[in-house]
Design an enzyme around this catalytic site. Structure first.
Site, PDB file in Angstrom:
ATOM      1  N   SER A   1      -6.227  -6.356  -5.676  1.00 24.42           N
ATOM      2  CA  SER A   1      -6.800  -5.869  -6.923  1.00 24.42           C
ATOM      3  C   SER A   1      -5.712  -5.625  -7.980  1.00 24.42           C
ATOM      4  CB  SER A   1      -7.618  -4.616  -6.611  1.00 24.42           C
ATOM      5  OG  SER A   1      -8.650  -4.517  -7.531  1.00 24.42           O
TER       6      SER A   1
ATOM      7  N   HIS B   1     -15.444  -6.497  -2.846  1.00 24.75           N
ATOM      8  CA  HIS B   1     -14.066  -6.262  -3.287  1.00 24.75           C
ATOM      9  C   HIS B   1     -13.347  -5.397  -2.254  1.00 24.75           C
ATOM     10  CE1 HIS B   1     -11.062  -5.841  -6.445  1.00 24.75           C
ATOM     11  NE2 HIS B   1     -11.054  -4.537  -6.254  1.00 24.75           N
TER      12      HIS B   1
HETATM   13  C1  GCU Z   1     -10.996  -1.873 -11.563  1.00 20.82           C
HETATM   14  C2  GCU Z   1     -10.389  -2.796 -12.592  1.00 20.82           C
HETATM   15  C3  GCU Z   1      -9.860  -4.084 -11.967  1.00 20.82           C
HETATM   16  C4  GCU Z   1      -8.958  -3.758 -10.795  1.00 20.82           C
HETATM   17  C5  GCU Z   1      -9.664  -2.849  -9.835  1.00 20.82           C
HETATM   18  C6  GCU Z   1      -8.798  -2.325  -8.685  1.00 20.82           C
HETATM   19  O1  GCU Z   1     -12.193  -2.415 -11.095  1.00 20.82           O
HETATM   20  O2  GCU Z   1     -11.352  -3.040 -13.567  1.00 20.82           O
HETATM   21  O3  GCU Z   1      -9.148  -4.848 -12.910  1.00 20.82           O
HETATM   22  O4  GCU Z   1      -8.525  -4.952 -10.178  1.00 20.82           O
HETATM   23  O5  GCU Z   1     -10.109  -1.681 -10.513  1.00 20.82           O
HETATM   24  O6  GCU Z   1      -7.591  -2.316  -8.802  1.00 20.82           O
HETATM   25  O7  GCU Z   1      -9.371  -1.872  -7.708  1.00 20.82           O
END
Ligand code: GCU
Length: 431
Positions: free
Chosen positions: A266, A408
């Site tokens: 992420s 995710h």
């Molecule tokens: C949020 C953000 C993303 C990121 C994510 C994370 O959702 O919008 O850009 O990748 O957090 O780091 O878990």
């Protein structure tokens, strides 16, 4: 004991769809419909600013790569301000007998200092005990503290800011004993060690707490001036500190510093990509669900937009990047060019099918459109026309890709693909 932690960890994994409370978003009704993706032209990968066609790896390395690196630096991640930060490193063995004697756990305390201030950050190392040669190593930041990734009481708790999270027993902004091991589902240490690799991880908040404080805290406190609009945001800060970790790897004989794999999930996947772009000492780079500002193409305007990311996380990129809020068509680059900066080193991009916010297809397309840079070296990149089916990794070239089922996250399935990809490619490097 171990079982109790594993059970807890699993439970937390189920509970923590949204792992930490973040600045409230207005996810400004992101586009999640393929039919609404605008038509767009991707900025050319192999044409230099002056119009010259790039046909050889020499021209790539001498002309186009530096040009692109500078563009990303100036317009997005930000330049590292000039500095004379000293780095001092102290090692301590936490235990040499974890996982039934298979691994030694070390803590390496980094002290970053200028004349008047210092900052400490702890690198947690797991080294396989049964190797006779230095270990290739995965290096990745963790979100919640080193103590959350493995249930061993000898691992220290961070004493810096942590995002309050009552699910993990953190009722204020400090770490809690109750959160020991709660993120071990993301870090399959046993599998990594059994495959002969080491693992190095650091709590990202040790380097820069992840909230917008106008660059007062973390490593920024050691720099006399606030970053100007083309200087670094937090992602570049985290990447910078990892280069200091690689400097340390170069001084040890237990780690094979020519086989360092930088990885991240992420926002920390975005960090891994930028780290891999600026520091060519990494032998392999892994982006797990990195999405907007990471592997996903911005010009598709699918999922998280530049406006959304800059509004919620104004400290991640530099201020110049704000000019592309809702103006993706004006971007003079796109993320396939970031992936191409890894060439000729192997890079792996992983998506999750349920992670529309990160635009799995856009992540795939970045890999695909980075391929011509690899071809300059006579290597295959990601040579398939369409995204492969779910859970069918495409790893025959130097750009690996999979889209996993589920949401995710960073899972054991993802790690298994990274370990396989590392086995395939790191053997190309002589011991
Ligand atoms: C949020 C953000 C993303 C990121 C994510 C994370 O959702 O919008 O850009 O990748 O957090 O780091 O878990």
């Amino acid at each position: 004991m171990l079982n109790k932690y594993l059970l807890l960890s699993l439970l937390f994994s189920l509970l923590s769809c949204n792992q930490m409370p973040e600045p409230e978003v207005e996810k400004s009704s992101p586009n999640t419909e393929e039919s609404k993706v605008p038509s767009f032209d991707l900025p050319a990968l192999l044409t230099a600013k002056d119009g010259q066609k790039i046909n050889s790896k020499e021209d790539w390395e001498n002309i186009r790569r530096p040009e692109l690196l500078q563009l990303f630096e100036k317009e997005m991640f930000g330049k590292v301000p000039s500095n004379d930060i000293k780095v001092n490193v102290e090692e301590r063995i936490a235990t040499n007998n974890a996982l039934g004697g298979k691994t030694t756990i070390k803590e390496v305390i980094f002290t970053f200092s200028n004349q008047s201030k210092e900052l400490k950050a702890t690198l947690l190392l797991f080294l396989p005990n049964n190797r006779t040669s230095p270990a290739p190593i995965f290096l990745g930041y963790n979100f919640d503290g080193n103590h959350t990734i493995f249930p061993d009481e000898s691992i220290s708790l961070p004493n810096t800011w942590m995002r309050k999270n009552t699910t993990y027993g953190m009722t204020d902004d400090t770490a809690s004993q109750l959160s020991r091991g709660v993120k071990s589902f993301r870090w399959p240490v046993l599998n990594i060690i059994n495959r002969g690799y080491g693992l190095a991880t650091m709590y990202y908040g040790d380097i820069d707490p992840d909230f917008d404080d106008n660059f007062e805290n973390g490593i920024h406190a050691l720099f006399p001036q606030k970053p100007n609009k083309s200087e670094w945001g937090s992602l570049a800060t985290w990447a910078w500190a990892f280069s200091k970790v690689v400097d340390y790897f170069e001084t040890t004989n237990t780690i094979d510093h020519e086989k360092v794999i930088v990885m991240g999930h992420s926002r920390l996947g975005k960090t891994a990509l930028w780290a891999g772009a600026v520091d060519e000492r990494y032998a392999m780079v892994i982006s797990n669900n990195s999405g907007c500002g990471g592997a996903a193409l911005s010009k598709r305007k699918f999922g998280e937009s530049i406006n959304a990311i800059n509004t919620r996380f104004p400290h991640w990129f530099n201020d110049n990047f704000n000019q592309y809020n809702d103006q993706e068509e004006k971007l003079p680059f796109d993320q396939h060019q970031l992936i191409a900066l890894m060439a000729p080193r192997p890079v792996y991009i992983a998506s999750a099918v349920g992670d529309t916010w990160a635009d799995p297809k856009g992540e795939f397309l970045s890999g695909k459109h980075a391929t011509p840079a690899y071809q300059l070296y006579g290597l295959n990149g990601l040579e398939i026309a369409e995204q492969p089916p779910i859970n069918q990794p495409e790893n025959s070239g130097h750009i690996g890709y999979h889209v996993r089922s589920g949401k995710h996250d960073l899972t054991v399935y993802d790690w298994e693909q990274y370990l396989d990809f590392a086995d395939m490619h790191l053997n190309e490097i002589k011991d």
